[in-house]
Design an enzyme around this catalytic site. Sequence first.
Site, PDB file in Angstrom:
ATOM      1  CE1 TYR A 136     -31.910  48.332  23.561  1.00 59.82           C
ATOM      2  CE2 TYR A 136     -31.050  50.384  24.490  1.00 59.82           C
ATOM      3  CZ  TYR A 136     -31.991  49.468  24.546  1.00 59.82           C
ATOM      4  OH  TYR A 136     -33.095  49.452  25.342  1.00 59.82           O
ATOM      5  CB  SER A 183     -34.029  47.460  31.389  1.00 54.31           C
ATOM      6  OG  SER A 183     -33.985  46.166  31.504  1.00 54.31           O
ATOM      7  CD  GLU A 184     -33.296  51.606  28.095  1.00 50.17           C
ATOM      8  OE1 GLU A 184     -33.290  52.658  28.939  1.00 50.17           O
ATOM      9  OE2 GLU A 184     -32.440  51.269  27.282  1.00 50.17           O
ATOM     10  CB  ALA A 185     -40.444  50.960  31.173  1.00 53.93           C
TER      11      ALA A 185
END
EC number: 3.2.2.22
Length: 300
Positions: A136, A183-185
């Site tokens: 990020y 990815s985060e989910a």
Amino acid sequence: MRVARFCTVVAILLYFGFHIAECDINFSLAGADGQTYNTFIAKLRQELSIGTQKVANITVLKHHVSSNTQRFLSINLFNYNGDKITLGIDVFDVYVVGFLTGTNSYIFKEAPDLAYNKSLLFPGSVRENLSYTGGYDDLERRGAGREDIPLGLLPLDTAITNLFRRDSTSFRRSFIVIIQMVSEAARFKIIEAKIAKNLYGENTFKPDQAIISLENNWGALSKQIQKAQDRGGVFPNLVTLTTSSGKPLIIRNDSDPLVQNGIALLKYMSERSVEYSITDDTVNESNGAFLEIMEIHDLM
């Protein structure tokens, strides 16, 4: 939504040493909604979970593979027009290491060495190595922050389209959308639930500080949950998150509702001694648990 039905069989065969072509997981925006999105994320988790172990009843991702061909998963994303891009996902941490559009592939800076092996990832493509990482910090450096970039069906369509068209000026922003929605989910059930709840029509939402706090602390949570197994579930070091209202949320042990109901995958951490339980080949979800986390911790 299209999801490859044979992937589980392929993964099992790979686990037992059979060397066959890697399988793909597909998600199309045509007809997509919260339910089809949940199915897609569940399928991704299922593939990532095969051959893994559990700590505190949470899947710990692999940290080694019997063959280099098993290191990456391919995920095909289709926009509303049916244009396709393919993501390369590292099974060790669910990081996106690169993508393929047509015959052109792009690999992030500082990706695992194996990602640069053209015979393992996107074979036969014309390769370009990007000058920035998929983290990020790099993605936000020349663009908007996560808190300013909407997530939803239309933002995902735009992101896929930009990558399909090789619009390099939009790569960073596009990946901020894709990484969070894939990815985060996969890592966090609570993030999956927030996204799925908003997947209808032209609806979008911007990640608040609670979601960003979770994303930034996945590694810390993974480490403390695993190290806590020698301490009766108590974290050696507290993990401080942030609620939607900006209040600190301190996670002290692996029985916290956020840990038990909000986290789906953990990154393997070697600095520990843990007793594992072997996982099965299915991933169970509970929408009621999602609501419980949101209500108890005011994360959403």
